[in-house]
Design an enzyme around this catalytic site. Structure first.
Site, PDB file in Angstrom:
ATOM      1  N   LYS A   1      14.888   3.324  53.505  1.00 20.49           N
ATOM      2  CA  LYS A   1      16.224   3.701  53.994  1.00 20.49           C
ATOM      3  C   LYS A   1      16.273   3.473  55.487  1.00 20.49           C
ATOM      4  O   LYS A   1      15.235   3.415  56.150  1.00 20.49           O
ATOM      5  CB  LYS A   1      16.468   5.182  53.703  1.00 20.49           C
TER       6      LYS A   1
HETATM    7  N1  GLU Z   1      22.663   3.839  49.259  1.00 22.14           N
HETATM    8  C1  GLU Z   1      22.598   4.008  47.842  1.00 22.14           C
HETATM    9  C2  GLU Z   1      21.684   5.162  47.491  1.00 22.14           C
HETATM   10  O1  GLU Z   1      21.435   6.023  48.301  1.00 22.14           O
HETATM   11  C3  GLU Z   1      22.256   2.720  47.133  1.00 22.14           C
HETATM   12  C4  GLU Z   1      20.912   2.164  47.447  1.00 22.14           C
HETATM   13  C5  GLU Z   1      20.676   0.772  46.851  1.00 22.14           C
HETATM   14  O2  GLU Z   1      21.484   0.329  46.079  1.00 22.14           O
HETATM   15  O3  GLU Z   1      19.650   0.191  47.194  1.00 22.14           O
HETATM   16  O4  GLU Z   1      21.252   5.283  46.390  1.00 22.14           O
END
Ligand code: GLU
Length: 432
Positions: free
Chosen positions: A117
């Site tokens: 992230k």
């Molecule tokens: N940001 C989204 C989450 O927290 C999607 C992450 C993704 O698709 O890689 O799950």
């Protein structure tokens, strides 16, 4: 100690970061499954933490320096996967916690991914579209080979969207040798459908939140028609969850966004509110067919289902006693902290945890990644059907395990997620 005395005691303690929260959730599940101590050590820390400071030329000719983060928590099951957010609260603590949540989320969903992230600490409303484009492109360039289609695959998150991903994909591909360019399209997911994106990826997270609520109601023999729900955050996740719930006959009675809170116990029409926000700089404030309520009264609204779909640490010991809903469906990542959750569980409130409830997004991302890798184009109905099947399997797995082991749904979800990673480590061993 009585519950109220305990809450007073907790309120005296300093507010803890998201990382404390995720670590406490992890450790309590690790204790339950007697996680191997070596694997506990590995999973307690992040593999890599990339912090980049990079300059961007603003519209007025000045140069501003931005700080971007990408934390790669674990890749035992596959490439790092997770979103990038643009928000003033983005810092290393938040990026670590959110990366860790991604590891559990992808593992629980049975995907061949790990967790990562990141994002940039900024308030996107302060920048023009062309500034945001240059910020995104320069951030992608600064991340360089720390991301890649088989290594770490970003996606949209808070305040980033398909346009952000299109800029990222284009920048990444433009910096590859010519023969490799198009083969790198799956370096990010959540792209626009015309640029390698997946039909339905836009609604995948909100649809997953809705499905989780539907599956939960089915287990309780409950009909969603007429059930009242409230949504915190009217962005992509909150809007789509509300859209599908309304179609099922449930009634939206209150909404909160970054600018204000509104309520109408007779019902707020979801599409009407969306049209209003589009014409009102994205805000719900002064929506004419609802009453303005105080921020602190939002969670106390009379309702059956509460969907926090904004930021972390929103439901805490400060407001958990006020909540009227019997179900919390976590559209956001980490919206309920450990103290808040304890109070809710003691009061008999059910919580569909984030790593299950909002996993539709990353499952959709996986389908996009497969589509790009295989040179295919999938149809919307196919995507929605696949999502429903996959999310039903995940929901049933967590539900059944929580019943068998007499655990709340979050602990059950964590146990299952961690066990899958433990197994991979045990089978492979530790290099060298
Ligand atoms: N940001 C989204 C989450 O927290 C999607 C992450 C993704 O698709 O890689 O799950």
């Amino acid at each position: 100690m009585t519950l109220v005395a305990e809450i007073k005691e907790t309120k005296k303690q300093p507010v803890r970061g998201m990382m404390d929260n995720v670590m406490e959730q992890f450790n309590s599940a690790a204790d339950k499954i007697h996680l191997h101590p070596n694997i506990r050590k590995i999973l307690s820390i992040t593999n890599n933490e990339i912090v980049v400071n990079f300059p961007v030329k603003m519209d007025n000719g000045d140069v501003e320096i931005f700080r971007g983060y990408r934390v790669q928590h674990n890749n035992a099951l596959g490439p790092y996967k997770g979103g990038l957010r643009y928000h003033p609260t983005v810092d290393i603590d938040a990026a670590r916690a959110l990366a860790m949540w991604m590891t559990w989320k992808t593992s629980l969903a049975g995907l061949p991914y790990g967790g990562g992230k990141g994002g940039i600490q900024l308030d996107p409303t302060k920048y023009s579209q062309s500034e945001l484009e240059r910020i995104t492109r320069r951030f992608t360039f600064a991340l360089a080979d720390n991301i890649g289609p088989e290594h770490d695959i970003p996606a949209p998150d808070v305040n980033t969207n398909s346009q952000t991903m299109a800029w990222m994909a284009d920048t990444y591909m433009s910096t590859r040798p010519p023969a490799e360019r198009t083969a790198n399209q799956h370096v990010v997911t959540g792209k626009p459908a015309g640029s390698g994106g997946l039909e339905g990826r836009d609604r995948a997270t909100g649809y997953g939140v809705f499905l989780s609520i539907k599956f939960w109601a089915e287990k309780k023999d409950m009909c969603l028609t007429g059930k009242k729900f409230i949504v915190q955050g009217f962005g992509n996740v909150g809007y789509w969850a509300a859209h599908f719930l309304e179609k099922e006959g449930a009634v939206l009675v209150a909404v909160q966004d970054a600018f204000g809170s509104i309520e109408n116990q007779q019902g707020i029409m979801v599409e009407d509110l969306l049209d209003y926000t589009k014409a009102n700089k994205g805000s719900i404030v002064d929506y004419p067919r609802a009453t303005h309520i105080k921020k602190s009264d939002f969670f106390a609204t009379n309702c059956d289902i509460c969907i926090p779909a904004a930021l972390g640490n929103q439901i805490t010991s400060e407001n958990a006693l006020q909540i009227n809903a019997t179900l919390i469906a976590e559209g956001a990542n980490g919206p309920t902290n450990v103290e808040g959750e304890k109070i809710l569980l003691e009061r008999g409130v059910s919580i569909i945890p984030d790593i299950l409830c909002n996993s539709g997004g990353v499952v959709g991302s996986y389908y996009e990644w497969l589509q790009n890798r295989n040179g295919e184009l999938w149809q919307l109905d196919e995507v929605m059907a696949k999502l429903e099947k996959k999310l039903r399997e995940s929901f049933n797995k967590v539900h059944d395990y929580s019943e068998e082991e007499n655990l709340d749904m979050r602990t059950a979800a964590y146990c299952l997620a961690i066990k899958r990673i433990e197994r991979a480590y045990i089978e492979r061993g530790i290099f060298p």
